[in-house]
Design an enzyme around this catalytic site. Structure first.
Site, PDB file in Angstrom:
ATOM      1  N   TYR A   1       0.915  -4.066  12.116  1.00  0.00           N
ATOM      2  CA  TYR A   1       0.852  -2.647  11.740  1.00  0.00           C
ATOM      3  C   TYR A   1       1.688  -1.754  12.660  1.00  0.00           C
ATOM      4  O   TYR A   1       2.453  -0.911  12.200  1.00  0.00           O
ATOM      5  CB  TYR A   1      -0.607  -2.173  11.670  1.00  0.00           C
ATOM      6  CG  TYR A   1      -1.334  -2.753  10.477  1.00  0.00           C
ATOM      7  CD1 TYR A   1      -1.606  -4.117  10.408  1.00  0.00           C
ATOM      8  CD2 TYR A   1      -1.710  -1.961   9.401  1.00  0.00           C
ATOM      9  CE1 TYR A   1      -2.244  -4.674   9.312  1.00  0.00           C
ATOM     10  CE2 TYR A   1      -2.353  -2.506   8.294  1.00  0.00           C
ATOM     11  CZ  TYR A   1      -2.620  -3.859   8.257  1.00  0.00           C
ATOM     12  OH  TYR A   1      -3.238  -4.408   7.168  1.00  0.00           O
TER      13      TYR A   1
ATOM     14  N   HIS B   1       0.829  -1.218   0.000  1.00  0.00           N
ATOM     15  CA  HIS B   1       0.000   0.000   0.000  1.00  0.00           C
ATOM     16  C   HIS B   1       0.864   1.269   0.000  1.00  0.00           C
ATOM     17  O   HIS B   1       0.507   2.265   0.621  1.00  0.00           O
ATOM     18  CB  HIS B   1      -0.951   0.027   1.201  1.00  0.00           C
ATOM     19  CG  HIS B   1      -1.957  -1.080   1.216  1.00  0.00           C
ATOM     20  ND1 HIS B   1      -3.232  -0.940   0.716  1.00  0.00           N
ATOM     21  CD2 HIS B   1      -1.881  -2.364   1.658  1.00  0.00           C
ATOM     22  CE1 HIS B   1      -3.897  -2.086   0.871  1.00  0.00           C
ATOM     23  NE2 HIS B   1      -3.099  -2.961   1.436  1.00  0.00           N
TER      24      HIS B   1
ATOM     25  N   ASN C   1     -10.271  -2.801   2.533  1.00  0.00           N
ATOM     26  CA  ASN C   1      -9.977  -2.785   1.099  1.00  0.00           C
ATOM     27  C   ASN C   1     -11.260  -2.552   0.317  1.00  0.00           C
ATOM     28  O   ASN C   1     -12.353  -2.545   0.895  1.00  0.00           O
ATOM     29  CB  ASN C   1      -9.381  -4.128   0.664  1.00  0.00           C
ATOM     30  CG  ASN C   1      -7.902  -4.249   1.019  1.00  0.00           C
ATOM     31  OD1 ASN C   1      -7.200  -3.257   1.209  1.00  0.00           O
ATOM     32  ND2 ASN C   1      -7.434  -5.477   1.113  1.00  0.00           N
TER      33      ASN C   1
HETATM   34 FE1  HDD Z   1      -2.510  -4.784   5.523  1.00  0.00          FE
HETATM   35  C1  HDD Z   1      -1.040  -1.755   5.140  1.00  0.00           C
HETATM   36  C2  HDD Z   1      -5.454  -3.506   4.312  1.00  0.00           C
HETATM   37  C3  HDD Z   1      -3.885  -7.939   5.554  1.00  0.00           C
HETATM   38  C4  HDD Z   1       0.222  -5.935   7.070  1.00  0.00           C
HETATM   39  N1  HDD Z   1      -3.118  -2.986   4.835  1.00  0.00           N
HETATM   40  C5  HDD Z   1      -2.365  -1.855   4.775  1.00  0.00           C
HETATM   41  C6  HDD Z   1      -3.162  -0.771   4.283  1.00  0.00           C
HETATM   42  C7  HDD Z   1      -4.407  -1.263   4.054  1.00  0.00           C
HETATM   43  C8  HDD Z   1      -4.381  -2.656   4.403  1.00  0.00           C
HETATM   44  C9  HDD Z   1      -5.596  -0.495   3.523  1.00  0.00           C
HETATM   45  C10 HDD Z   1      -2.674   0.644   4.040  1.00  0.00           C
HETATM   46  C11 HDD Z   1      -2.995   1.553   5.195  1.00  0.00           C
HETATM   47  C12 HDD Z   1      -2.545   2.964   4.868  1.00  0.00           C
HETATM   48  O1  HDD Z   1      -3.160   3.579   3.997  1.00  0.00           O
HETATM   49  O2  HDD Z   1      -1.569   3.403   5.461  1.00  0.00           O
HETATM   50  N2  HDD Z   1      -4.289  -5.571   4.944  1.00  0.00           N
HETATM   51  C13 HDD Z   1      -5.395  -4.862   4.591  1.00  0.00           C
HETATM   52  C14 HDD Z   1      -6.526  -5.763   4.535  1.00  0.00           C
HETATM   53  C15 HDD Z   1      -6.081  -7.004   4.863  1.00  0.00           C
HETATM   54  C16 HDD Z   1      -4.666  -6.889   5.144  1.00  0.00           C
HETATM   55  C17 HDD Z   1      -7.940  -5.334   4.179  1.00  0.00           C
HETATM   56  C18 HDD Z   1      -6.839  -8.277   4.968  1.00  0.00           C
HETATM   57  C19 HDD Z   1      -8.075  -8.368   5.213  1.00  0.00           C
HETATM   58  N3  HDD Z   1      -1.925  -6.595   6.154  1.00  0.00           N
HETATM   59  C20 HDD Z   1      -2.649  -7.768   6.124  1.00  0.00           C
HETATM   60  C21 HDD Z   1      -1.932  -8.812   6.833  1.00  0.00           C
HETATM   61  C22 HDD Z   1      -0.765  -8.235   7.277  1.00  0.00           C
HETATM   62  C23 HDD Z   1      -0.786  -6.855   6.838  1.00  0.00           C
HETATM   63  C24 HDD Z   1      -2.415 -10.230   7.020  1.00  0.00           C
HETATM   64  C25 HDD Z   1       0.363  -8.821   8.056  1.00  0.00           C
HETATM   65  C26 HDD Z   1       0.356  -9.933   8.708  1.00  0.00           C
HETATM   66  N4  HDD Z   1      -0.700  -4.002   5.926  1.00  0.00           N
HETATM   67  C27 HDD Z   1       0.262  -4.654   6.624  1.00  0.00           C
HETATM   68  C28 HDD Z   1       1.465  -3.793   6.936  1.00  0.00           C
HETATM   69  C29 HDD Z   1       1.046  -2.425   6.340  1.00  0.00           C
HETATM   70  C30 HDD Z   1      -0.316  -2.727   5.726  1.00  0.00           C
HETATM   71  C31 HDD Z   1       2.773  -4.359   6.491  1.00  0.00           C
HETATM   72  C32 HDD Z   1       2.002  -1.738   5.388  1.00  0.00           C
HETATM   73  C33 HDD Z   1       2.091  -0.318   5.852  1.00  0.00           C
HETATM   74  C34 HDD Z   1       1.311  -0.253   7.058  1.00  0.00           C
HETATM   75  O3  HDD Z   1       0.833  -1.493   7.363  1.00  0.00           O
HETATM   76  O4  HDD Z   1       1.118   0.722   7.722  1.00  0.00           O
HETATM   77  O5  HDD Z   1       1.687  -3.709   8.302  1.00  0.00           O
END
Ligand code: HDD
Length: 712
Positions: free
Chosen positions: A378, A91, A164
């Site tokens: 996160y 993202h 999402n």
């Molecule tokens: Fe995630 C970012 C949505 C599963 C780990 N995720 C991130 C963002 C969104 C989502 C919208 C961007 C937020 C922003 O605008 O800063 N992610 C989802 C959805 C998931 C999902 C809807 C499943 C239903 N994500 C998911 C899992 C993991 C992560 C299973 C880790 C085990 N996601 C992350 C992250 C991020 C992230 C690596 C990257 C940057 C951040 O968090 O802030 O931690």
């Protein structure tokens, strides 16, 4: 839901901590003191010293070496050298906006969450939309999932709904997230492709992991190429809980439904836009807000009583499943309006830090194993991305409620904590800050006391074992044209996969289990043998068709905020332009006048009309529809202008409404096109009416088979 007003918030034990509830703009105010405005201010160093010369480094003589003692130059360059922070691991490409959320009524039967009690209260929000795969500078319109993350600055603390634009996910357990992300990210040897999933590692992974089948179906559908961020649905994906003041809990699934309807680009248009306007989605969001066309969504929940947890033919905890809306309809809670663009992209959109673990009293988690892992990930990622554990102090992340605790120090600490005791219990600072016991309203957070009695095991529940039935439900719920798009998308993406055994595995072991006809069509397009049967027995769902899944049923029914290009050359019928502009304005739509160049065009009656841009400057992909006013000389000029002819052919190919007024009808012969439901000729009010009706249908889907032959 009851309309009973909640009791006015009582001071909790930490009595000085309550917030002035009359201040609905609390977030704005809290940001205000961090905002910097340099108007009429002297240029100074970070230490506050006024700068006399910002053009020249301090040197030993005009042509001599630069001197190390130049603290002004050193400070400036040192800061510059460290301007970049790590982009989000997923993202990374995103855009944000401020706004508010307002409940329609009191939802006290469902939840005690304060922001859902009082319909007169506006809760400030910050929303960040994103793509998943590409880096910060990648294109907006690539085929991808879109992030839809909302931070509610409630008076009881921040609530982050990090969702999402699709209601399911690729995997069922968070431990697979790094594997999935490594597979979808660009290939490790050459960092190709940027912003897309059409490559071997992605299809290798998903063809080996059948639980991804349903989500991959969504990403191969039109949902993965939204027309704008304003026309996307949003989903919390996981099952959450809501708990009311009496402690009664229910399962909920969050839904955002856009007021502008849900619709998408067509694939060729999305690909062209990625080059012609990399910023297409962020520009549209920005401009809509600047224009006052405030994007709006309705927040709703599907509610499941606890005793019905096992009443479905899937597991509520499985994030690869939806609850069809026909089975559990959506209860509307309130609406969100985005009405203010950020002042500074980095300070706000880049530094905003979401976490699904940010919840408030009245909301709680479920045991969805994907959600449980996210609760860890996160905060952890923000520590490396934002440089330490104090990211909650960055202005965009600060709650509007006060925050006091014994956490101290660490990098980038900005709070100056008074008092001697950073521990609890203490008697030195009279025991402050103190715990607040849970209460009906305004109490401390209390986890829902779900009973657990189980062995510690690493195991996937049997109830998560069905991977194909809802992918099939989705495919069967699509309209004919949507199904064709899905077949084309699988064929396109798999066509880019170099290893034939990966293509074959996806067709034979995944697609054939979803729908044999789908598998056969894709196999044919890839030159593979057609599969004869699936490889597993697929469970029959209670529903074989869910109309709520098809975007054909999700249009807004109006043409508000739609954009129309008006093509003109010298000699154009000025009155027709005026009439069209006026009629569009009355519908809340917008028009731009485009000429062969950026120079004004002269109307048939000799008036000079300034144009908004040249046709090359604002290509057809930037618009929803095209209007060509009459005027013999103008049409003669356009008939031999390759850019204008391409403009119309391209709009035709992208299934847009086109109105040819008066002499413009002659363009049909030049372009070898035939009138259809969206390619309309005429001179009077019926032309306008048919044109607007066609725009309201978003695209002329019936034209699609014919449009394939058009070489634009
Ligand atoms: Fe995630 C970012 C949505 C599963 C780990 N995720 C991130 C963002 C969104 C989502 C919208 C961007 C937020 C922003 O605008 O800063 N992610 C989802 C959805 C998931 C999902 C809807 C499943 C239903 N994500 C998911 C899992 C993991 C992560 C299973 C880790 C085990 N996601 C992350 C992250 C991020 C992230 C690596 C990257 C940057 C951040 O968090 O802030 O931690």
């Amino acid at each position: 839901m009851s309309t009973k007003k909640p009791a006015a918030p009582k001071s909790a034990l930490a009595g000085t901590d309550t917030l002035d509830r009359t201040n609905t703009n609390a977030k704005l105010d809290s940001l205000e003191k961090f905002r910097s405005d340099a108007t009429e201010q002297a240029l100074r160093t970070n230490q506050g010293v006024k700068v006399a010369d910002n053009q020249n480094t301090l040197k030993g003589g005009a042509r001599g070496p630069s001197l190390l003692e130049d603290f002004i130059m050193r400070e400036k360059i040192t800061h510059f050298d460290h301007e970049r922070i790590p982009e989000r691991i997923v993202h990374a490409r995103g855009t944000g906006a401020h706004g508010y959320f307002q409940a329609y009524e009191t939802h006290s039967v469902l939840t005690k969450a304060g922001f859902l009690q009082d319909p007169s209260q506006k809760t400030p929000v910050f929303v960040r939309f994103s793509t998943v795969q590409g880096p910060r500078g990648s294109g907006d319109t690539v085929r991808d999932v879109r992030g839809f993350a909302v931070k509610f600055f409630t008076e009881e603390g921040n609530f982050d709904l990090v969702g999402n634009n699709m209601p399911v996910f690729f995997i069922q357990d968070a431990i697979k997230f790094p594997d999935f992300v490594h597979a979808v990210k660009p290939e490790p040897h050459n960092e190709i492709p940027t912003g897309g999933s059409a490559h071997d590692t992605f299809w290798d992974f998903v063809s080996l992991v059948p639980e991804s089948a349903h989500m991959v179906m969504w990403t191969m559908s039109d949902r993965a190429i939204p027309k704008s961020l304003r026309t996307m649905q949003g989903f919390g994906v996981h099952t959450f809980r809501m708990i009311n003041a009496e402690g009664k809990a229910r399962f909920v699934k969050f839904h955002w439904r856009p007021a502008a309807g849900t619709c998408s680009l067509v694939w060729d248009e999305a690909q062209k836009l990625a080059g012609k306007d990399t910023d297409f989605h962020r520009r549209d969001l920005w401009e809509s807000i600047e224009r006052g066309d405030y994007p709006e969504w309705e927040l709703g929940v599907q509610i499941v009583e606890e005793e019905n947890e096992h009443a479905f033919d899937f597991d509520l905890l499985d994030p690869t499943k939806i609850i069809p809306e026909e089975v559990v309809p959506i209860t509307p809670l309130g609406r969100m309006v985005l009405n203010r663009n950020p002042d500074n992209f980095f300070a706000e959109t880049e530094q905003v830090a979401f976490c699904p673990g940010h919840i408030v009293p009245g909301i709680d988690f479920s045991n969805d194993p994907l959600l449980q892992g996210r609760l860890f990930s996160y905060t952890d990622t923000q520590i490396s991305r934002l440089g330490g554990p104090n990211f909650h102090e960055i202005p965009i992340n600060r709650p509007v409620s006060p925050f006091h605790n014994g956490q101290r120090d660490a990098q980038h600490r900005t709070t100056i904590d008074k008092g001697r005791a950073s521990y609890e219990p203490n008697s030195i600072d009279s025991g402050w800050p103190k715990e607040t016991p849970p209460a009906a309203q305004n109490g401390g957070f209390e986890t829902y006391p779900e009973r657990i009695d189980a062995a510690k095991i690493r195991q996937r529940s049997e109830s998560f074992a069905d991977h194909f039935s809802q992918a099939r439900l989705f495919f069967h719920s699509m309209s004919k044209h949507e199904q064709e798009h899905i077949i084309a998308a699988y064929s396109f993406e798999l066509g880019k996969v170099e290893r034939e055994f990966i293509r074959a595995r996806q067709v034979n072991e995944i697609l054939a289990n979803i729908d044999l006809e789908l598998a056969k069509r894709v196999a044919q397009n890839l030159g593979l043998p057609a599969p004869k049967a699936g490889t597993v027995e697929v469970r029959q769902t209670s529903l074989d068709h869910s109309p709520a899944l098809s975007q054909a049923n999700l249009l807004s029914g109006d043409i508000k905020t739609r954009k129309v290009a008006i093509l003109a050359a010298n000699g154009v019928d000025g009155a027709a332009i005026d009439a069209m502009k006026k009629a569009l304005m009355a519908e809340g739509a917008h028009a731009k006048l485009l000429g062969p160049t950026s120079a004004p065009v002269t109307t048939a009656d000799g008036k000079a009309l300034p144009v908004d841009a040249s046709m090359e400057g604002l290509p057809s992909v930037a618009f929803d529809a095209v209007f060509v006013p009459g005027g013999a000389a103008s049409i003669k000029a356009l008939s031999t202008d390759g850019v204008a002819l391409h403009y119309l052919l391209e709009a035709y190919k992208h299934l847009k409404a086109i109105a040819l007024h008066g002499e413009a009808k002659q363009l049909l012969d030049v372009l070898k096109l035939e009138v259809d439901a969206g390619l309309i000729v005429g001179t009077d009010a019926t032309l306008f009416k048919a044109f607007f009706a066609a725009i309201g249908q978003h695209r002329v889907w019936d034209r699609e088979p014919k449009a394939k032959a058009v070489p634009a």
